[in-house]
Design an enzyme around this catalytic site. Structure first.
Site, mmCIF file in Angstrom:
data_model
loop_
_atom_site.group_PDB
_atom_site.id
_atom_site.type_symbol
_atom_site.label_atom_id
_atom_site.label_comp_id
_atom_site.label_asym_id
_atom_site.label_seq_id
_atom_site.Cartn_x
_atom_site.Cartn_y
_atom_site.Cartn_z
ATOM 1 N N CYS B 133 51.036 33.531 33.021
ATOM 2 C CA CYS B 133 50.312 33.142 33.954
ATOM 3 C C CYS B 133 51.040 32.446 35.038
ATOM 4 C CB CYS B 133 49.244 32.266 33.641
ATOM 5 S SG CYS B 133 48.448 31.278 34.813
ATOM 6 N N ILE B 194 50.233 44.687 33.309
ATOM 7 C CA ILE B 194 50.883 43.528 33.835
ATOM 8 C C ILE B 194 50.033 42.575 34.395
ATOM 9 C CG2 ILE B 194 52.913 44.942 35.036
ATOM 10 C CD1 ILE B 194 51.842 44.499 37.615
ATOM 11 N N GLY B 247 45.031 46.881 39.029
ATOM 12 C CA GLY B 247 44.444 47.586 40.183
ATOM 13 C C GLY B 247 43.565 48.717 39.730
#
Lengths: 272, 306
Positions: B133, B194, B247
């Site tokens: 993160c 990812i 995505g």
């Protein structure tokens, strides 16, 4: 679609566009056919809209009014998303997620003041109507930068009549000064309200909330932060809320608000 | 619909998932908000919001900015803390029947050990180690971007956690295969990649960063090409299963990740736009597979033709 016949409690809607009218000064009023929406829509709630084009996230837009199967959403063009919304035409459909958020609590209020600044007046219209319909006396204090920025005054006059007070920063129309100041003066002159409902830029809301607090009037503000999912999951629309003991926690505008009691509103420590 | 229903099951580590579509951490809360909009029990799994030992408030607003075909976020791991998760959120999730993946982050290596200890046997189906993160000051992405610190974190978690251990990789590195091999070496059962790419947005009118945290993590369709490339590279470098994300908006995107080498996928940002997104991806993936004549979704993994 689910093989087991799962029926969602909530959904996004494809609402037919009835019209999109320019209000002037970059503001627009979208009228949508909301016959499909069975959920009650409350003043102060919002819808999150897909704008299409090259935008990705939805844009949250306040409910201006909802009656007779017509949902009206008012907004100011601020960027690419709202620009695309302003180009919607009759016959288009709009993907709308909502109604979302907590609206203004209006039960049992007999004498109310609604205080709005600029485009902050939009969520207050349906509220004023609802309060009047509930038998309340409603005073509207609406502030704008200058005469040419005034929008929807006629709508408010139709609900609040002579209790509609217009203020402009430069005095080009009505009271010269901020709406909170005009509200303050009414309080000082002896006006008593059961509740004050405030919506506009943060400094304006702070001023109005302080005035209400000084006279012991329960007040509500409507917060605004950049949003993601709009339904309380992604946690991006963070706002700081404080409880009775003064402890501050991180809440979220879409889930804890947008309307919150004014005394719970804690400003971000390092906000610019 | 074909006569015979497609076999959607996949196995990751010791855990069998009903299907390969999992809701990505940070984009699905603890499932409750989405339950009203979509049948979350249909998901293969839900990776919950990143958990830390102690509750975290997260970063100041604004925490989000739109980018072309994506978003930047700087939430900063706001979460109620691992104990509150187990007590208040896990029971609801378990009732749905979907696999529950606890995503855990730490500011120090010792915190990863402690988190693994607490979550071992706590009732989740897997542990996803968040070493990636970019929005917190200490730890996290710092650990995940260097093989030595990543090894230490994975080793510590492995020591204390007996279930399926997934290591979530950051793309903000020069060679992700290096980190992937290190995680596999230290006993990870699977890799997920990812996480977000480090990015920034500027408001040209005010000349200020849009995010209060200045930088944030980029996600959404704009990162898919990077994510696909990395899944493909990692697939060639390790033998453990890969959960691909970045995505994914529809079933075809999911299929592409599987072709590149993923055994399962995670759907994140798309849920912010459409609350039904994750389940829609599952339905789309099944459709894709049927049209391609597949009998098992698992057969799509690694079928990229070079």
């Amino acid at each position: 679609m689910s093989a087991e016949g799962f029926i969602p409690a909530k959904k996004s809607y494809l609402l037919p566009v009835i019209s999109c009218i320019a209000l002037g000064e970059g503001c627009f009023m979208l009228s949508l056919d909301c016959g499909e929406i069975t959920e009650e829509i409350c003043p102060g709630q919002f819808f999150s809209l897909l704008c299409g084009g090259n935008t990705y996230l939805r844009r949250p837009v306040s409910v201006f009014d909802c009656s007779g199967g017509v949902l009206r959403l008012a907004f100011e063009v601020r960027g690419r998303g709202t620009e695309l919304l302003s180009a919607l035409r009759p016959g288009d459909t709009l993907d709308a997620l909502g109604p979302l958020g907590h609206g203004f609590p209006a039960n049992g209020v007999k004498k109310a003041a609604v205080i709005g600044g600029g485009i902050g007046i939009f969520p207050l219209f349906m509220l004023a109507k609802a309060l009047k319909a509930g038998g309340a006396e409603v005073s509207a204090f609406l502030g704008f930068r200058t005469k040419t920025k005034i929008v929807c005054d006629r709508e408010f006059f139709s609900v609040c009549g002579a209790k509609t007070h217009i203020a402009t920063d430069d005095g080009s129309m009505g009271f010269q000064g901020f709406a909170p100041l005009q509200f303050s003066q009414a309080l000082a002159a002896g006006e008593k309200y059961d509740a004050a409902y405030i919506c506009g830029p943060a400094p304006m809301m702070r001023a109005a909330a302080d005035a209400a607090a000084m006279y012991g009037i329960p007040a509500y503000v409507s917060l605004e932060e950049r949003m993601g999912c709009g339904i309380g999951a992604c946690l991006v629309c963070a706002c700081r809320l404080k409880d009775k003991d003064g402890r501050v926690r991180t809440g979220h505008v879409c889930k804890d608000g947008p309307v919150i009691p004014a005394e719970q509103w804690a400003r971000e420590e390092n906000r610019k | 619909m074909s006569n015979k229903a497609i076999d959607t099951r996949i196995k990751i580590g010791k855990t069998e998932f009903a299907n390969p579509v999992i809701a990505a951490s940070g984009c699905y809360g603890f499932g409750r908000e989405f339950a009203g909009y979509t049948d979350i029990s249909r998901l293969g799994g839900i990776s919950v919001k990143g958990l830390t030992l102690l509750p975290r408030d997260g970063n100041p607003s604004p925490r989000i900015a739109e980018t072309p075909s994506g978003i930047l976020n700087s939430v900063g791991l706001q979460n109620p803390g691992v104990e509150a998760f187990i007590r208040d959120e896990l029971p609801f999730l378990r009732k749905t029947g979907t696999k529950v993946i606890a995503n855990a982050a730490g500011a120090e290596i010792s915190e990863y050990a402690r988190m693994a200890e607490i979550l071992d046997g706590a009732g989740t189906d897997a542990l996803e180690l968040n070493l990636s993160c970019p929005n917190v000051k200490a730890g996290c992405a710092a650990f995940g971007s260097r093989p030595d610190t990543l090894r230490e974190a994975v080793r510590e978690a492995r020591r204390h956690y007996r279930g399926t251990l997934i290591v979530k990789l950051t793309p903000n590195v020069t060679d992700i295969t290096e980190l992937a091999r290190a995680a596999e070496d230290e006993g990870a059962d699977a890799l997920s990649l990812i996480n977000t790419l480090l990015g920034m947005a500027i408001d040209a009118k005010t000349r200020r960063p849009v995010l209060a945290n200045i930088t944030g993590g980029l996600s959404g369709p704009c990162v898919k090409p990077v994510a696909l490339r990395m899944v493909w590279q990692v697939h060639a470098a390790v033998r453990i299963p890969i959960i691909g994300m970045g995505g994914i908006e529809n079933g075809t995107d999911a299929a592409e990740f599987m072709m590149a080498g993923a055994s399962a996928v995670m759907v994140g940002s798309a849920n912010l736009v459409r609350p039904t997104a994750a389940v829609d991806v599952l339905d789309g993936l099944i459709s894709f597979a049927e049209n391609a004549g597949e009998t098992r979704l698992a057969d799509i993994t690694g079928t990229l033709r070079i």
